[in-house]
Design an enzyme around this catalytic site. Structure first.
Site, PDB file in Angstrom:
ATOM      1  N   LYS A  70      -5.149  -6.168   5.558  1.00 38.92           N
ATOM      2  CA  LYS A  70      -4.953  -6.343   4.115  1.00 38.92           C
ATOM      3  C   LYS A  70      -4.916  -7.831   3.817  1.00 38.92           C
ATOM      4  O   LYS A  70      -4.079  -8.555   4.353  1.00 38.92           O
ATOM      5  CB  LYS A  70      -3.648  -5.653   3.679  1.00 38.92           C
ATOM      6  CG  LYS A  70      -3.382  -5.681   2.178  1.00 38.92           C
ATOM      7  CD  LYS A  70      -2.259  -4.717   1.789  1.00 38.92           C
ATOM      8  CE  LYS A  70      -2.028  -4.677   0.295  1.00 38.92           C
ATOM      9  NZ  LYS A  70      -1.065  -3.635  -0.107  1.00 38.92           N
ATOM     10  N   ASP A 185       6.332   2.053  -6.207  1.00 36.75           N
ATOM     11  CA  ASP A 185       4.996   2.292  -6.779  1.00 36.75           C
ATOM     12  C   ASP A 185       4.398   3.557  -6.175  1.00 36.75           C
ATOM     13  O   ASP A 185       3.210   3.626  -5.880  1.00 36.75           O
ATOM     14  CB  ASP A 185       4.093   1.082  -6.536  1.00 36.75           C
ATOM     15  CG  ASP A 185       2.805   1.114  -7.368  1.00 36.75           C
ATOM     16  OD1 ASP A 185       2.746   1.861  -8.361  1.00 36.75           O
ATOM     17  OD2 ASP A 185       1.844   0.396  -7.004  1.00 36.75           O
ATOM     18  N   ASN A 190      -0.991   5.937  -3.780  1.00 39.28           N
ATOM     19  CA  ASN A 190      -0.412   5.218  -2.641  1.00 39.28           C
ATOM     20  C   ASN A 190       0.093   6.164  -1.552  1.00 39.28           C
ATOM     21  O   ASN A 190       1.010   5.835  -0.797  1.00 39.28           O
ATOM     22  CB  ASN A 190       0.692   4.272  -3.113  1.00 39.28           C
ATOM     23  CG  ASN A 190       0.108   3.009  -3.728  1.00 39.28           C
ATOM     24  OD1 ASN A 190      -0.994   2.577  -3.353  1.00 39.28           O
ATOM     25  ND2 ASN A 190       0.817   2.425  -4.676  1.00 39.28           N
ATOM     26  N   ASP A 201       1.189   0.842   0.774  1.00 39.08           N
ATOM     27  CA  ASP A 201       1.350  -0.116  -0.319  1.00 39.08           C
ATOM     28  C   ASP A 201       2.826  -0.337  -0.665  1.00 39.08           C
ATOM     29  O   ASP A 201       3.278  -0.009  -1.762  1.00 39.08           O
ATOM     30  CB  ASP A 201       0.575   0.409  -1.546  1.00 39.08           C
ATOM     31  CG  ASP A 201       0.201  -0.705  -2.499  1.00 39.08           C
ATOM     32  OD1 ASP A 201       0.543  -1.864  -2.221  1.00 39.08           O
ATOM     33  OD2 ASP A 201      -0.428  -0.403  -3.532  1.00 39.08           O
TER      34      ASP A 201
HETATM   35  N1  ATP Z   1      -3.512   1.389   6.752  1.00 38.58           N
HETATM   36  C1  ATP Z   1      -4.598   1.756   6.070  1.00 38.58           C
HETATM   37  N2  ATP Z   1      -5.597   2.431   6.674  1.00 38.58           N
HETATM   38  C2  ATP Z   1      -6.713   2.798   5.985  1.00 38.58           C
HETATM   39  N3  ATP Z   1      -6.914   2.538   4.676  1.00 38.58           N
HETATM   40  C3  ATP Z   1      -5.947   1.890   4.007  1.00 38.58           C
HETATM   41  C4  ATP Z   1      -4.739   1.461   4.659  1.00 38.58           C
HETATM   42  N4  ATP Z   1      -3.961   0.849   3.753  1.00 38.58           N
HETATM   43  C5  ATP Z   1      -4.648   0.887   2.590  1.00 38.58           C
HETATM   44  N5  ATP Z   1      -5.833   1.514   2.725  1.00 38.58           N
HETATM   45  C6  ATP Z   1      -6.839   1.754   1.663  1.00 38.58           C
HETATM   46  O1  ATP Z   1      -6.908   0.601   0.850  1.00 38.58           O
HETATM   47  C7  ATP Z   1      -6.516   0.900  -0.494  1.00 38.58           C
HETATM   48  C8  ATP Z   1      -5.685  -0.244  -1.074  1.00 38.58           C
HETATM   49  O2  ATP Z   1      -4.510  -0.430  -0.333  1.00 38.58           O
HETATM   50  P1  ATP Z   1      -3.157  -0.826  -1.043  1.00 38.58           P
HETATM   51  O3  ATP Z   1      -2.782   0.224  -2.017  1.00 38.58           O
HETATM   52  O4  ATP Z   1      -2.188  -1.163   0.017  1.00 38.58           O
HETATM   53  O5  ATP Z   1      -3.595  -2.181  -1.765  1.00 38.58           O
HETATM   54  P2  ATP Z   1      -3.478  -2.647  -3.286  1.00 38.58           P
HETATM   55  O6  ATP Z   1      -4.093  -3.965  -3.407  1.00 38.58           O
HETATM   56  O7  ATP Z   1      -2.093  -2.482  -3.743  1.00 38.58           O
HETATM   57  O8  ATP Z   1      -4.418  -1.685  -4.022  1.00 38.58           O
HETATM   58  P3  ATP Z   1      -4.188  -1.046  -5.451  1.00 38.58           P
HETATM   59  O9  ATP Z   1      -4.057  -2.150  -6.415  1.00 38.58           O
HETATM   60  O10 ATP Z   1      -5.454  -0.251  -5.597  1.00 38.58           O
HETATM   61  O11 ATP Z   1      -2.954  -0.206  -5.321  1.00 38.58           O
HETATM   62  C9  ATP Z   1      -5.772   2.209  -0.408  1.00 38.58           C
HETATM   63  O12 ATP Z   1      -5.938   2.948  -1.588  1.00 38.58           O
HETATM   64  C10 ATP Z   1      -6.453   2.892   0.756  1.00 38.58           C
HETATM   65  O13 ATP Z   1      -7.629   3.536   0.319  1.00 38.58           O
HETATM   66 MG    MG Z   2      -2.228   0.734  -3.845  1.00 40.22          MG
END
Ligand code: ATP
Ligand code: MG
Length: 252
Positions: A70, A185, A190, A201
């Site tokens: 990430k 959240d 999530n 998340d």
């Molecule tokens: N550990 C993981 N393994 C596989 N895919 C993941 C993982 N963590 C997150 N993802 C994918 O990446 C996306 C975004 O992750 P996350 O929600 O943590 O980030 P975000 O920037 O907060 O995104 P958003 O603003 O869309 O909530 C998730 O919806 C999921 O599809």
């Molecule tokens: Mg998210």
């Protein structure tokens, strides 16, 4: 010979970033290279998601394992506001002197890492946190061969049932009663579904004694209930769920 090795090395570097987009800043690239050597990563694959605050990339190791990487955007105004809102009043982070936006983002990434760690240790199904450095967080990949598992939101209706609901409520109970954290959240966006549920998340998650914890918790439960109710499934009232949660100084 030396020349050949250099060329081989260069070819390897290109492979490492082949499909990572060019919007990442140079510092992030350097960090990704260092992380690759540390964690034995052969390739970073194309981003699987661009959210409000970060992008997620699968990374494949030399022995075929996958990580989710990430990468937090290093500067957006809304991000800055959100970090300020969530880290203020969280005693664990009050001591950190936040000097600029970059530092705020690093704090944010570290906060998600710590929250994941605390939840993982409490037995909550979250991706296992592996490593954090500046704006980059490496965690267990949820999915198969670099293909991520579906979000609850994306699951076909016939796969959404009461077992899934109970699983989520159990995770919520572990989160609050064991990890002493409130997600903040939680929703169908999530939660990933991969042989049970995974909560993701958690950068905004706060300790249960945080001043806004109760509001966040009620909102989290309402979100989950609203989703399952919209699928025509029976749910447990928010008030009933709250009774199973150990919340300090709760006024009845
Ligand atoms: N550990 C993981 N393994 C596989 N895919 C993941 C993982 N963590 C997150 N993802 C994918 O990446 C996306 C975004 O992750 P996350 O929600 O943590 O980030 P975000 O920037 O907060 O995104 P958003 O603003 O869309 O909530 C998730 O919806 C999921 O599809
Ligand atoms: Mg998210």
């Amino acid at each position: 010979m030396l020349e050949k090795r250099k060329i081989e090395k260069r070819r390897k570097d290109e492979d490492l970033f082949k499909v990572v987009d060019s919007t990442l800043d140079p510092k992030t690239y350097v960090n990704l290279e260092n992380i690759a050597s540390r964690l034995d990563i052969e390739t970073y694959l194309g981003s699987i998601s661009s959210g409000k605050e970060a992008k997620i990339y699968p990374a494949r190791t030399y022995d075929g394992k996958y990580y989710a990487v990430k990468i937090y955007y290093v500067s957006t105004a809304s991000h800055k506001r959100a970090v300020e809102r969530y880290t203020l009043g969280d005693q664990r982070f009050e001591k950190i002197k936040i000097s600029n936006t970059r530092q705020l983002i690093y704090t944010w990434a570290r906060k998600e890492f710590k929250n994941l760690k605390r939840m993982h240790e409490a037995g909550v199904r979250v991706p296992e946190p592996i490593y954090v450095y500046e704006n980059i967080l490496v965690m267990q990949f949820i999915g198969e061969n670099g293909v991520r598992a579906p979000l609850l939101k994306e699951l076909p209706d016939e796969e959404i049932d009461n077992n899934l609901y109970s699983d989520i409520i159990s995770q919520l109970q572990l989160m609050v009663n064991k990890a002493k954290l409130v997600h903040g959240d939680l929703s169908e966006y999530n939660i990933m579904v991969y042989d049970g549920v995974y909560i993701i998340d958690v950068s905004q998650s706060v300790p249960i004694d945080h001043e806004n914890a109760m509001d966040f918790l009620i909102r989290d439960i309402n979100n989950v209930n609203r989703f399952f109710e919209s699928k025509g499934l029976s749910i447990i009232d928010t008030e009933e769920i709250l009774k199973t949660l150990e919340i300090p100084n709760r006024e009845e």
